[in-house]
Design a protein around this motif. Structure first.
Motif, PDB file in Angstrom:
ATOM      1  N   ASP A 146       0.807  -1.219   0.000  1.00 28.66           N
ATOM      2  CA  ASP A 146       0.000   0.000   0.000  1.00 28.66           C
ATOM      3  C   ASP A 146       0.841   1.272   0.000  1.00 28.66           C
ATOM      4  OD1 ASP A 146       0.941  -0.515   2.545  1.00 28.66           O
ATOM      5  OD2 ASP A 146      -0.880   0.127   3.576  1.00 28.66           O
ATOM      6  N   VAL A 147       1.994   1.279   0.691  1.00 25.53           N
ATOM      7  CA  VAL A 147       2.840   2.464   0.706  1.00 25.53           C
ATOM      8  C   VAL A 147       3.496   2.675  -0.647  1.00 25.53           C
ATOM      9  CG1 VAL A 147       4.881   3.525   1.739  1.00 25.53           C
ATOM     10  CG2 VAL A 147       3.240   2.306   3.183  1.00 25.53           C
ATOM     11  N   VAL A 148       3.992   1.611  -1.251  1.00 27.16           N
ATOM     12  CA  VAL A 148       4.602   1.717  -2.580  1.00 27.16           C
ATOM     13  C   VAL A 148       3.577   2.223  -3.588  1.00 27.16           C
ATOM     14  CG1 VAL A 148       5.682   0.429  -4.475  1.00 27.16           C
ATOM     15  CG2 VAL A 148       6.330  -0.057  -2.101  1.00 27.16           C
ATOM     16  N   GLN A 149       2.360   1.736  -3.498  1.00 25.84           N
ATOM     17  CA  GLN A 149       1.315   2.192  -4.408  1.00 25.84           C
ATOM     18  C   GLN A 149       0.966   3.656  -4.167  1.00 25.84           C
ATOM     19  OE1 GLN A 149      -2.022  -0.519  -4.016  1.00 25.84           O
ATOM     20  NE2 GLN A 149      -1.203  -1.875  -5.601  1.00 25.84           N
ATOM     21  N   ALA A 150       0.964   4.070  -2.911  1.00 24.44           N
ATOM     22  CA  ALA A 150       0.680   5.476  -2.602  1.00 24.44           C
ATOM     23  C   ALA A 150       1.739   6.383  -3.213  1.00 24.44           C
ATOM     24  CB  ALA A 150       0.618   5.670  -1.087  1.00 24.44           C
ATOM     25  N   VAL A 151       2.997   5.959  -3.145  1.00 22.83           N
ATOM     26  CA  VAL A 151       4.070   6.751  -3.759  1.00 22.83           C
ATOM     27  C   VAL A 151       3.860   6.823  -5.262  1.00 22.83           C
ATOM     28  CG1 VAL A 151       6.532   6.895  -4.208  1.00 22.83           C
ATOM     29  CG2 VAL A 151       5.725   6.244  -1.934  1.00 22.83           C
ATOM     30  N   ALA A 152       3.527   5.697  -5.879  1.00 26.19           N
ATOM     31  CA  ALA A 152       3.312   5.673  -7.326  1.00 26.19           C
ATOM     32  C   ALA A 152       2.219   6.650  -7.742  1.00 26.19           C
ATOM     33  CB  ALA A 152       2.972   4.257  -7.782  1.00 26.19           C
ATOM     34  N   GLN A 153       1.233   6.853  -6.886  1.00 28.95           N
ATOM     35  CA  GLN A 153       0.138   7.769  -7.196  1.00 28.95           C
ATOM     36  C   GLN A 153       0.514   9.230  -6.957  1.00 28.95           C
ATOM     37  OE1 GLN A 153      -3.095   6.392  -4.761  1.00 28.95           O
ATOM     38  NE2 GLN A 153      -3.333   4.464  -5.889  1.00 28.95           N
ATOM     39  N   ARG A 154       1.351   9.475  -5.961  1.00 30.34           N
ATOM     40  CA  ARG A 154       1.627  10.851  -5.551  1.00 30.34           C
ATOM     41  C   ARG A 154       2.889  11.449  -6.171  1.00 30.34           C
ATOM     42  NH1 ARG A 154      -0.926  12.265  -0.759  1.00 30.34           N
ATOM     43  NH2 ARG A 154      -0.122  14.341  -1.226  1.00 30.34           N
ATOM     44  N   ILE A 155       3.858  10.630  -6.508  1.00 27.30           N
ATOM     45  CA  ILE A 155       5.136  11.193  -6.948  1.00 27.30           C
ATOM     46  C   ILE A 155       5.042  11.910  -8.301  1.00 27.30           C
ATOM     47  CG2 ILE A 155       6.091   9.141  -8.125  1.00 27.30           C
ATOM     48  CD1 ILE A 155       8.782   9.850  -6.723  1.00 27.30           C
ATOM     49  N   PRO A 156       4.169  11.519  -9.221  1.00 26.40           N
ATOM     50  CA  PRO A 156       4.102  12.287 -10.483  1.00 26.40           C
ATOM     51  C   PRO A 156       3.776  13.762 -10.265  1.00 26.40           C
ATOM     52  CG  PRO A 156       3.024  10.169 -10.763  1.00 26.40           C
ATOM     53  CD  PRO A 156       3.309  10.316  -9.296  1.00 26.40           C
ATOM     54  N   PRO A 183       8.597   2.223   7.412  1.00 19.08           N
ATOM     55  CA  PRO A 183       8.249   3.438   6.655  1.00 19.08           C
ATOM     56  C   PRO A 183       6.798   3.410   6.191  1.00 19.08           C
ATOM     57  CG  PRO A 183      10.247   2.351   5.814  1.00 19.08           C
ATOM     58  CD  PRO A 183       9.573   1.381   6.699  1.00 19.08           C
ATOM     59  N   GLN A 184       6.049   4.444   6.572  1.00 17.72           N
ATOM     60  CA  GLN A 184       4.644   4.493   6.187  1.00 17.72           C
ATOM     61  C   GLN A 184       4.214   5.838   5.621  1.00 17.72           C
ATOM     62  OE1 GLN A 184       3.187   3.049  10.149  1.00 17.72           O
ATOM     63  NE2 GLN A 184       2.072   1.555   8.918  1.00 17.72           N
ATOM     64  N   SER A 185       4.971   6.897   5.943  1.00 15.36           N
ATOM     65  CA  SER A 185       4.542   8.241   5.557  1.00 15.36           C
ATOM     66  C   SER A 185       5.752   9.110   5.277  1.00 15.36           C
ATOM     67  CB  SER A 185       3.700   8.854   6.686  1.00 15.36           C
ATOM     68  OG  SER A 185       3.570  10.237   6.536  1.00 15.36           O
ATOM     69  N   ILE A 186       5.581  10.119   4.409  1.00 12.76           N
ATOM     70  CA  ILE A 186       6.692  11.030   4.141  1.00 12.76           C
ATOM     71  C   ILE A 186       7.010  11.890   5.358  1.00 12.76           C
ATOM     72  CG2 ILE A 186       6.341  11.106   1.648  1.00 12.76           C
ATOM     73  CD1 ILE A 186       5.035  13.852   2.036  1.00 12.76           C
ATOM     74  N   ASP A 187       6.104  11.915   6.345  1.00 13.21           N
ATOM     75  CA  ASP A 187       6.412  12.633   7.575  1.00 13.21           C
ATOM     76  C   ASP A 187       7.573  11.995   8.321  1.00 13.21           C
ATOM     77  OD1 ASP A 187       4.364  14.410   7.078  1.00 13.21           O
ATOM     78  OD2 ASP A 187       2.899  13.302   8.274  1.00 13.21           O
ATOM     79  N   GLN A 188       7.873  10.736   8.002  1.00 10.91           N
ATOM     80  CA  GLN A 188       8.994  10.042   8.630  1.00 10.91           C
ATOM     81  C   GLN A 188      10.328  10.343   7.945  1.00 10.91           C
ATOM     82  OE1 GLN A 188       6.597   6.207   8.227  1.00 10.91           O
ATOM     83  NE2 GLN A 188       7.895   5.723   9.973  1.00 10.91           N
ATOM     84  N   ILE A 189      10.274  10.985   6.806  1.00  9.90           N
ATOM     85  CA  ILE A 189      11.484  11.257   6.028  1.00  9.90           C
ATOM     86  C   ILE A 189      12.096  12.582   6.463  1.00  9.90           C
ATOM     87  CG2 ILE A 189      12.459  11.558   3.728  1.00  9.90           C
ATOM     88  CD1 ILE A 189      11.400   8.740   4.267  1.00  9.90           C
ATOM     89  N   ALA A 190      13.309  12.535   6.957  1.00  7.40           N
ATOM     90  CA  ALA A 190      14.012  13.767   7.338  1.00  7.40           C
ATOM     91  C   ALA A 190      14.450  14.520   6.085  1.00  7.40           C
ATOM     92  CB  ALA A 190      15.226  13.427   8.199  1.00  7.40           C
ATOM     93  N   ARG A 191      14.113  15.795   6.004  1.00  8.93           N
ATOM     94  CA  ARG A 191      14.454  16.595   4.828  1.00  8.93           C
ATOM     95  C   ARG A 191      15.851  17.193   4.978  1.00  8.93           C
ATOM     96  NH1 ARG A 191       9.152  17.015   2.905  1.00  8.93           N
ATOM     97  NH2 ARG A 191       8.061  15.317   3.994  1.00  8.93           N
ATOM     98  N   HIS A 192      16.385  17.680   3.889  1.00  9.99           N
ATOM     99  CA  HIS A 192      17.697  18.315   3.935  1.00  9.99           C
ATOM    100  C   HIS A 192      17.625  19.633   4.706  1.00  9.99           C
ATOM    101  CE1 HIS A 192      18.006  15.860   0.142  1.00  9.99           C
ATOM    102  NE2 HIS A 192      19.119  15.512   0.757  1.00  9.99           N
TER     103      HIS A 192
END
Length: 440
Positions: free
Chosen positions: A316-326, A416-425
């Protein structure tokens, strides 16, 4: 930042993060370009302005024999800098030991200085030598390596000779020595070695502490150095106008600044840069979330070392990325293409490789194609890195049976479940804010 004495070998090695950056998808070079668009010459790790004063004061206090060859004069100045750095760190620790309101956060080699101070106390020692150990390798990881390049960019020093600039570096050194009242015995120990009392260090540490913003001429000269560059000056004005809020993030602060810039129609190059930063970090977060999720699936898949394609593509997370990253990548491309100011467009080709990767990832016609783009990019990035002369191996590989880990400890996020978990630069705001806090 990249150390002058040990330059990194490829575009994918870390140069500006506090600590070693892993950068598995090769976003760092583009990030550094965008950071230079708003705060050129600063770095995240050189974030304590008082270190520049210590650096300059070490050169100023050096006992240099002008009859010696320049190489030996350089060595004498370097040794003085290292002695002052050690004594200043120890002075900070000694001052903090008696004053809890003086935190030692930000001192490089703090643990070494603390250990030396504890050893001295255990022996009831009243003084210390100057040659105690601080950091595994003090030259590259202390003030010289971490602050040297920035100090040169601020026109404080000539780093090749370790000589102060007459217009700014020399008066900064004099101001630090005079305004923090460095005791004569400490000055002598910096110049020639020797012993200094802990009482002198503690008293001086309370005047020259890392947590105390510089004031007087020291602050004025550091502010002038910051404002030497027009872009830095304009960005810091916006940062001063829109300071960090409680529980704020850099990107939330950037959004507020962008909204204000759009209304004022001022500083168009900075507006283009900050707009691109927001889009870049959004694309980065989605791509890294998908990659971290693939690592997680491989690591926690069970007894089998392989994750079949069907498992990965249906996650489900991989699919969510596929939908949102474009959408995220299209925003980034528009921001880059719409930027028209010469200052913003300069060296924009540096972003070409990451842009091509993102467009391939976002433009994949299937989730399986997106996964392939991520895995291929990671392998390319890892091949561009070296460890002790050998190219690094990718953490994850694609095989006929599916995805498999090549390293058991790969991945940073537990689940990993959400981009909120990703530390930004981090975009050097901390360093700029430290300059802004001086004299307050």
């Amino acid at each position: 930042m990249a150390l002058a004495v040990e330059p990194f070998l490829t575009a994918y090695d870390p140069t500006d993060l506090p600590g070693a950056s892993i950068d598995p998808l090769g976003f760092e070079r583009g990030y550094l370009l965008l950071a230079d668009k708003v705060l050129p010459g600063l770095t995240n790790v050189a974030s304590r302005p008082r270190y520049f004063s210590v650096f300059c004061a070490g050169i100023f206090l050096a006992d240099v024999d002008p009859s010696l060859p320049k190489k030996k004069q350089f060595a004498q100045r370097q040794q003085a800098i290292l002695r002052l750095e050690r004594l200043w760190a120890l002075a900070n620790v000694a001052a903090s030991a008696s004053d809890a309101d003086l935190p030692t956060i930000g001192i490089r080699g703090y643990r070494y200085a603390l250990a030396h101070f504890a050893e001295l106390q255990s022996k009831n020692a009243k003084d210390t030598e100057t040659e105690f150990k601080m950091l595994i390798r003090q030259v590259p990881y202390g003030v010289i390596g971490i602050y040297g390049a920035v100090a040169e960019g601020l026109r404080l020093v000539d780093r090749d000779a370790l000589v102060l600039t007459p217009g700014r570096g020399l008066p900064l050194a004099e101001a630090f020595v005079e305004e923090t009242k460095i005791p004569a015995k400490i000055q002598s120990a910096v110049a020639k070695g020797g012993r200094v009392t802990l009482a002198d260090l503690a008293a001086w540490g309370k005047r020259a502490h890392v947590s105390l913003p510089p004031t007087g001429d020291e602050a004025r000269l550091l502010r002038e150095a910051l404002r030497e560059n027009d872009t830095r000056t304009r960005t810091t004005r916006w940062l001063a106008k829109y300071p960090a809020l409680d529980d704020d993030t850099e990107l939330a602060r950037v959004r507020r600044i962008v909204n204000a810039m759009q209304s004022s129609k001022s500083d168009p190059d900075l507006l283009e840069a900050f707009t691109s930063i927001l889009a870049y970090e959004d694309s980065f977060a989605w791509a890294l979330l998908a990659f971290e999720r693939l690592l997680y699936l491989c690591r926690d898949h069970g007894a089998s070392p392989f994750v079949p394609p069907k498992i990965a593509t249906s996650d489900d997370v991989v699919q969510a990325v596929a939908q949102r990253i474009p959408t995220a990548v299209n925003r980034l491309c528009s921001a880059l293409d719409d930027g028209a100011t010469p200052a913003f467009r300069t060296e924009l080709e540096t972003l070409h490789d990451v842009r091509v990767f993102l467009q391939r990832t976002a433009g994949a016609t299937s989730t399986e194609g997106m996964i392939a783009a991520l895995v291929d990019r990671h392998a390319e990035v890892q091949r561009g890195k070296f460890d002790r002369g050998r190219r690094k191996a990718p953490w994850i590989e694609s095989t006929d049976k599916g995805l498999a880990l090549s390293l058991s400890d790969a991945g940073q996020l537990k689940k990993p479940q959400s981009i909120d978990q990703i530390a930004r630069h981090p975009y050097r705001f901390g360093a700029a804010d430290a300059f802004l806090a001086m004299g307050k």
